[in-house]
Scaffold this motif. Sequence first.
Motif: not given
Length: 897
Positions: A869-876
């Motif tokens: 979740d954190a990875r996806d949000k930060l990547a976005a």
Amino acid sequence: MAETLPKGYEPQDVERRWRGHWEKSGTFTPSPDDPGEPYSIVIPPPNVTGALHIGHALNLTLIDVLCRHARQKGKNVLWIPGTDHAGISTQNVVERALAKEGKSRKDLGREAFVERVWQWRADYGHRILEQIAALGCSVDWSRLRFTLDDGLSAAVRKVFVQLYNEGLIYRGDYIINWCSRCHTALADDEVEHEEQPGRLWKVAYKLADGDGEIVIATTRPETIPGDTAVCVHPEDERYAGLVGRRVVVPVLGREIPVIADSYVDREFGTGALKVTPSHDHNDWLLGQRHGLEFLQVIDEDGRMKAESGPYAGLTKEEARAKIVADIAAAGLDRGEEPLAHAVGRCYRCHTVVEPHVSRQWFVATTKMAPAARAAVPELTRLFPETWLKTYYHWLDTIRDWCISRQIWWGHRIPAWTCERCGELIVAETAPGTCPRCGSTELVQDEDVLDTWFSSALWPFSTLGWPEMTPELKRWYPTSVLVTGFDILFFWVARMMMMGQHFLGEPPFRDIYLHALVRDAQGQKMSKSKGNGIDPLAMIEKYGCDALRFTLTAFAAMGRDIRLSEERIEGYRHFVNKLWNAARFVLMNLPESAPPPVDLSGPVSLHEAWILDRLEAVKLDMDQALEDYRFNDAAQCGYKFLWNEFCDWYLELSKPDMASEDPAVRARAQYVLWLTLREILLLLHPIMPFVTAEIWAALPVPAGAEPTDIALEPYPPARPGCVRPDEARAMEFVQGVIVAVRTIKAELGISPTRRVRLLLHPGDEAQARILEQNRVCIETLARLEELVIDAAMPAPKAAASAVAGGCQVIVPLAGAVDLADELARLDKELAKLEKDMVDVNRKLRNESFVSRAPAEVVARERERAEKITDARDKLAARRELFTEALAENGEAGTASAN
RNA sequence: GGGCAGUUAGCUCAGUUGGCAGAGCAUCGCCCUUACAAGGCGAGGGCCACAGGUUCAAAUCCUGUACUGCCCACCA
């Protein structure tokens, strides 16, 4: 406003006042009739000649922590202080003083000399006691004891007589360790063995009846005049034909037999050794076994006796040189080689001890050891357990204990000899006449008892034994013995034996052996090395509480403490932190204690959190002390006060104090007051002075009198305050605040600069929590505006982070280098990627999923989700951010607001 | 010669029953935010001595090795 404290904590003045108060008030003088479970500790009595060193400071601090804690738990606590007459040490000290006047003890005579030692004790014996007081020890001064007190001396005589009558004390001729400087026998463990370079001489002993010779090896040629045999191994073929024949002692010319004994090590030296039964422990045993002649050639001063012929009158060192030379001259020298060997030295004066045959008194510890062994760990627990083996081994291999000392300062042996008929009388009081022949010419044994003899009785003699006093009934056996492992054998094991023998049960429930204090390099502290840390100087400089806290914090079980002044200085900061936290609280409290609020009802999140933590800390510290994990207890208190109470709660309480809602203010004041109050109680056993001083300034309910913190109970559990869900929610809020702070710090935004913050909560519950704690976040993250709205689009040019599933977005403005944020995001993403690889490797592993406990698997799954979740949000966010960068072109800085 | 500890961040050390390596000090940034500059907020820094083994999983349990320290012991 409540009473205010001075701006800085001044330990000297505070300590003096509280010490005086506690001594005068009798706070630490219990009655046997007081209620509560009995709890007692006897002080390991310091030498009356001693000066407080850091080892005492550690010992006394730990004991005091236990006693103060036990008092808080409602126990009936007795801590008996006292000193040890320390026979040889004290006699040495006084003899040195005499020497300065050009006198010896013999010049004075026994009676005058002993009188002189008592005088010395009257003049200086209180110094060590004052130093104990300086450490803040909560001892019962009204029950102060000295090993030579009348009562304790009576106990010594009773024990001696009874053991003698039971055949457990006897007199006999044995080879003992003799210190020619102290002029006394020493027990086996009063001799320190020290490896040192020496030489192994090979000397030819000619056969008496013709040609041939045996070459023996020796490290002590000066004992050759005392040889009464040569010994070889019975199966040694080299010497097979020689056993039973006679050889000639070099230079002296006496003839002695060649004997065989399997004790001989064929591999060592020449496989043949000379036997000097009067001057070597092993040779003494050989002499006994083979009925050899015992020939003493060295006297009690270390000089050669008449029996040594041409060497008479020389010191043993001179004799060695001369004998070696004479052997060479006689052509009997068969070479020499260097050899490191252990040499025994007196533990008091470091003189090389001489094995010496003489008539001495012994305790049959070989007979008393089994009971002491069996008591542990069933009746007496030993901490740390690693000492068990050592304890057992020592008791299993124990030899009888030589208890007579040829000195004058100590308990004189209660034994008399009839001059007329030679009858030996052992009695508690001086007999008038000889029970056998009626003669009045009775002469008391000249010797005194080993100091450790009276120390062995300490746990019950101090309680009044042999009288069955109320104290003895109430407080024996004692709760725990706290001492250094270096006296496990000297003292602890012997107390076990005596306690069991005379009281029928061991003298302690627990034994806690603490470490040695070493310097920063790990070297033993000693006067001669000059690396000692003087506890009194430390108290002077940093305050007693700082020293006590340092020692407690480093007292991890089973490990030595490397102490340096910097450590103490460091913990002084902690004392100061407490002081200042208290100042803040007091500034915000009314004159009387704030009226109670129902804390199990609705409270704000940070209040629920600190109260929840407080409950946990109460349990943890209590358990740590129960388990003798002193370092854990100290650490636990340290973290709670500094990292939770000060760093978070005090800051969070500031907006409450400024609140317009009186109910909010009242509740905040109450929580502040209550939490500080309990922190003081928790830390009081470790830091008695600063906590007492603050306690006295803390407002009490209107109409109530201030109390003495030393008499207050341990803070009771408050079950309504255990709120794990709210504590977790608070930790989530903290995570958000930290995320903002980190962004600021890493992007070079001044912490004081107020920024705008946009939060995208992960779900409704989060949104609610954040909304309710809006003020907290605004204050601690230093915001100018806070928007909590998952639907609110974020500006492209913004720094971002993810905290517990919530997106933390700080729109960037002004002269912020956008490249910094990109680097930051990349670093964060890289870390998340790595975590993801780790966690996925586990979860894709079939055997992990099937074999690990379900709970562990579930935890990993949850973790994987969070990371993803954190990875996806930060990547976005990174996508958008690079767009912003492109739009900004070469400028490289954001201008979003 | 036996026995017991220890080896984790630059330093000193925590790490209870195996389950994401921690603290203090030191270092590097930024802050004198009205309890505390003896302070605050952040950051960097680790093949958990080495080699095997057990286990889904080892700093942690087992075996061995290497150093370091301590205790005991009668190789003269």
